[in-house]
Scaffold this motif. Structure first.
Motif, PDB file in Angstrom:
ATOM      1  N   GLU A  16      -2.852   7.269  -4.210  1.00  0.00           N
ATOM      2  CA  GLU A  16      -3.017   6.094  -3.363  1.00  0.00           C
ATOM      3  C   GLU A  16      -2.980   4.857  -4.251  1.00  0.00           C
ATOM      4  O   GLU A  16      -3.690   4.788  -5.255  1.00  0.00           O
ATOM      5  CB  GLU A  16      -4.336   6.174  -2.606  1.00  0.00           C
ATOM      6  CG  GLU A  16      -4.527   5.072  -1.579  1.00  0.00           C
ATOM      7  CD  GLU A  16      -5.821   5.256  -0.804  1.00  0.00           C
ATOM      8  OE1 GLU A  16      -5.789   5.157   0.432  1.00  0.00           O
ATOM      9  OE2 GLU A  16      -6.867   5.505  -1.449  1.00  0.00           O
ATOM     10  N   GLU A  55      -2.896  13.991  -4.177  1.00  0.00           N
ATOM     11  CA  GLU A  55      -2.799  12.747  -3.400  1.00  0.00           C
ATOM     12  C   GLU A  55      -2.818  11.573  -4.371  1.00  0.00           C
ATOM     13  O   GLU A  55      -3.607  11.547  -5.315  1.00  0.00           O
ATOM     14  CB  GLU A  55      -3.935  12.609  -2.397  1.00  0.00           C
ATOM     15  CG  GLU A  55      -3.780  11.365  -1.523  1.00  0.00           C
ATOM     16  CD  GLU A  55      -4.869  11.224  -0.477  1.00  0.00           C
ATOM     17  OE1 GLU A  55      -4.712  10.353   0.415  1.00  0.00           O
ATOM     18  OE2 GLU A  55      -5.878  11.960  -0.559  1.00  0.00           O
ATOM     19  N   ARG A 102      -5.210   5.357  -7.671  1.00  0.00           N
ATOM     20  CA  ARG A 102      -6.114   6.507  -7.662  1.00  0.00           C
ATOM     21  C   ARG A 102      -5.276   7.770  -7.489  1.00  0.00           C
ATOM     22  O   ARG A 102      -4.389   7.823  -6.627  1.00  0.00           O
ATOM     23  CB  ARG A 102      -7.117   6.406  -6.515  1.00  0.00           C
ATOM     24  CG  ARG A 102      -8.049   7.618  -6.412  1.00  0.00           C
ATOM     25  CD  ARG A 102      -8.924   7.540  -5.169  1.00  0.00           C
ATOM     26  NE  ARG A 102      -8.129   7.501  -3.944  1.00  0.00           N
ATOM     27  CZ  ARG A 102      -7.610   8.583  -3.365  1.00  0.00           C
ATOM     28  NH1 ARG A 102      -7.766   9.781  -3.907  1.00  0.00           N
ATOM     29  NH2 ARG A 102      -6.919   8.460  -2.258  1.00  0.00           N
ATOM     30  N   ASP A 118       1.137  12.349  -0.492  1.00  0.00           N
ATOM     31  CA  ASP A 118       0.213  13.472  -0.377  1.00  0.00           C
ATOM     32  C   ASP A 118       0.876  14.805  -0.709  1.00  0.00           C
ATOM     33  O   ASP A 118       0.335  15.868  -0.381  1.00  0.00           O
ATOM     34  CB  ASP A 118      -0.390  13.528   1.025  1.00  0.00           C
ATOM     35  CG  ASP A 118       0.658  13.699   2.121  1.00  0.00           C
ATOM     36  OD1 ASP A 118       1.867  13.788   1.795  1.00  0.00           O
ATOM     37  OD2 ASP A 118       0.270  13.741   3.300  1.00  0.00           O
ATOM     38  N   LYS A 172       5.083   3.859   2.562  1.00  0.00           N
ATOM     39  CA  LYS A 172       4.791   2.546   1.978  1.00  0.00           C
ATOM     40  C   LYS A 172       4.678   1.501   3.078  1.00  0.00           C
ATOM     41  O   LYS A 172       5.400   1.540   4.080  1.00  0.00           O
ATOM     42  CB  LYS A 172       5.907   2.116   1.021  1.00  0.00           C
ATOM     43  CG  LYS A 172       6.092   3.002  -0.185  1.00  0.00           C
ATOM     44  CD  LYS A 172       7.198   2.462  -1.090  1.00  0.00           C
ATOM     45  CE  LYS A 172       7.418   3.372  -2.282  1.00  0.00           C
ATOM     46  NZ  LYS A 172       8.463   2.845  -3.200  1.00  0.00           N
ATOM     47  N   TYR A 194       0.861  -1.175   0.000  1.00  0.00           N
ATOM     48  CA  TYR A 194       0.000   0.000   0.000  1.00  0.00           C
ATOM     49  C   TYR A 194       0.897   1.225   0.000  1.00  0.00           C
ATOM     50  O   TYR A 194       1.847   1.318   0.787  1.00  0.00           O
ATOM     51  CB  TYR A 194      -0.898   0.028   1.232  1.00  0.00           C
ATOM     52  CG  TYR A 194      -1.627   1.348   1.399  1.00  0.00           C
ATOM     53  CD1 TYR A 194      -2.689   1.682   0.569  1.00  0.00           C
ATOM     54  CD2 TYR A 194      -1.228   2.259   2.380  1.00  0.00           C
ATOM     55  CE1 TYR A 194      -3.349   2.894   0.717  1.00  0.00           C
ATOM     56  CE2 TYR A 194      -1.884   3.468   2.531  1.00  0.00           C
ATOM     57  CZ  TYR A 194      -2.938   3.780   1.692  1.00  0.00           C
ATOM     58  OH  TYR A 194      -3.577   4.988   1.830  1.00  0.00           O
ATOM     59  N   ASN A 195       0.606   2.150  -0.900  1.00  0.00           N
ATOM     60  CA  ASN A 195       1.433   3.329  -1.105  1.00  0.00           C
ATOM     61  C   ASN A 195       0.558   4.565  -1.012  1.00  0.00           C
ATOM     62  O   ASN A 195      -0.501   4.620  -1.649  1.00  0.00           O
ATOM     63  CB  ASN A 195       2.024   3.259  -2.521  1.00  0.00           C
ATOM     64  CG  ASN A 195       3.490   3.571  -2.564  1.00  0.00           C
ATOM     65  OD1 ASN A 195       4.125   3.783  -1.543  1.00  0.00           O
ATOM     66  ND2 ASN A 195       4.038   3.581  -3.751  1.00  0.00           N
ATOM     67  N   ASN A 196       0.987   5.569  -0.257  1.00  0.00           N
ATOM     68  CA  ASN A 196       0.243   6.811  -0.207  1.00  0.00           C
ATOM     69  C   ASN A 196       1.214   7.985  -0.254  1.00  0.00           C
ATOM     70  O   ASN A 196       2.185   8.021   0.512  1.00  0.00           O
ATOM     71  CB  ASN A 196      -0.610   6.894   1.060  1.00  0.00           C
ATOM     72  CG  ASN A 196      -1.433   8.162   1.108  1.00  0.00           C
ATOM     73  OD1 ASN A 196      -0.997   9.186   1.632  1.00  0.00           O
ATOM     74  ND2 ASN A 196      -2.639   8.106   0.558  1.00  0.00           N
ATOM     75  N   GLY A 246       5.889  10.242   0.318  1.00  0.00           N
ATOM     76  CA  GLY A 246       4.849   9.577   1.085  1.00  0.00           C
ATOM     77  C   GLY A 246       5.366   8.410   1.893  1.00  0.00           C
ATOM     78  O   GLY A 246       6.515   8.397   2.340  1.00  0.00           O
TER      79      GLY A 246
END
Length: 303
Positions: free
Chosen positions: A81, A79, A114, A64, A290, A60-62, A288
């Motif tokens: 995601e 952002e 996204r 911002d 991970k 999972y990567n985010n 971000g």
């Protein structure tokens, strides 16, 4: 339009592609590095015994924020995601070349990306860019383990030059790699995977992303059934981005450094690794966090 907004437009390229295992990374036009930084850590230089193996990577990567060449935030709402699951199949043969064991592999990523940026939203999901390596050699010297190969990242993922979120890059990348591990089963472990990426031109945009040097690393201590340590990555673009043969902006050379805690547990015969990484430094790219979960399964060998 002021210089900062021009820079924001250039940095938007950092999200235009989702690559390999979900890495909305730096400011190459293709959108992030071909390699998913931080994927490797524990035991990365240890080629397993003869047999066939599945290494499953879930991440999972985010991100911002977008950063400029000084590491400062670009004034743009943003952002990204990403979720990804990559199936890595490795076959280790009984053949020896130059004293090393011969193996080969293929990685098949499924990604879901996204992106929200500047009031615009986009979403893509499906097959990403497949990776093949037809030639891997591994050596074992007491507690030191070495593996070397050449990964070839294929443009199999969906790409649209007008999309905000892509799950393919639309160009080939060649990545020679050397991985080393010092492993004491009840003592210290030091692992590093060193790589150098060279990409072809994106024919849809006439854009040539610059070369990159990068390394994944981990350091920790092994206990009988579990291990604890720190893991991360460093990435440095070494040549300029070009479009139509002309340097883009200041070259868009991206830099990143990330680190965080990692743990490895033995669930029966299956090693499972959990790692969280925070990007402390990010220049000319997004910034971000991970989260990685990696498991290794034997499909006909010795785990």
């Amino acid at each position: 339009m002021d210089d900062r907004m021009v820079k924001a437009g250039l940095l938007a390229g950092a999200i235009l592609t989702m690559v390999t295992m979900a890495d909305p990374a730096r400011a190459t036009e293709g959108g992030g590095s071909a390699y998913p930084h931080g994927a490797e850590g524990w035991m990365t230089g240890m080629l397993p015994p003869e047999g066939t193996y599945l290494l499953n990577y879930s991440t999972y990567n985010n991100a911002d924020r977008l950063n400029d060449g000084d590491g400062d935030r670009v004034p743009l709402d943003f952002e990204a995601e990403a979720f990804a699951n990559t199936f890595r199949f490795v076959h280790v043969t009984d053949k020896k070349i130059l004293g090393g064991t011969y193996a080969f592999q293929v990685l098949v990523p499924m990604v879901d990306l996204r992106v929200d940026m500047g009031g615009r939203r986009d979403h893509r999901a499906g097959l990403g860019d497949i990776v093949v390596d037809p030639f891997i050699l591994g050596w074992h010297i007491d507690k030191l383990h070495i593996a070397a190969g050449l990964d070839i990242i294929l443009p199999t993922g969906r790409y649209d030059r007008n999309a905000l979120a892509n799950i393919g890059r639309n160009y080939l990348t060649f990545e020679p790699a050397v991985a080393l591990t010092y492993h004491d089963p009840e003592g210290p472990e030091l692992s590093a995977k060193l790589m150098y990426d060279m990409s072809t031109r994106n024919k849809a945009t006439d854009y040539q992303s610059g070369d990159e040097f990068h390394v994944d690393f981990a350091a920790g201590w092994n206990f009988p059934k579990w291990s604890l340590g720190a893991a991360g990555y460093y990435n440095q673009q070494t040549t300029d981005d070009r479009q139509g043969g002309v340097v883009v902006g200041d070259g868009n050379r991206g830099t990143a450094f990330a680190i965080g805690p990692t743990v490895k547990v033995q669930a029966g015969k299956v090693p499972i690794m959990l790692t969280w990484q925070h990007e402390v430094v990010a220049r000319n790219r997004s910034q971000g966090d991970k989260l990685w979960i990696k498991a290794i399964f034997s499909l006909g060998g010795h785990p």
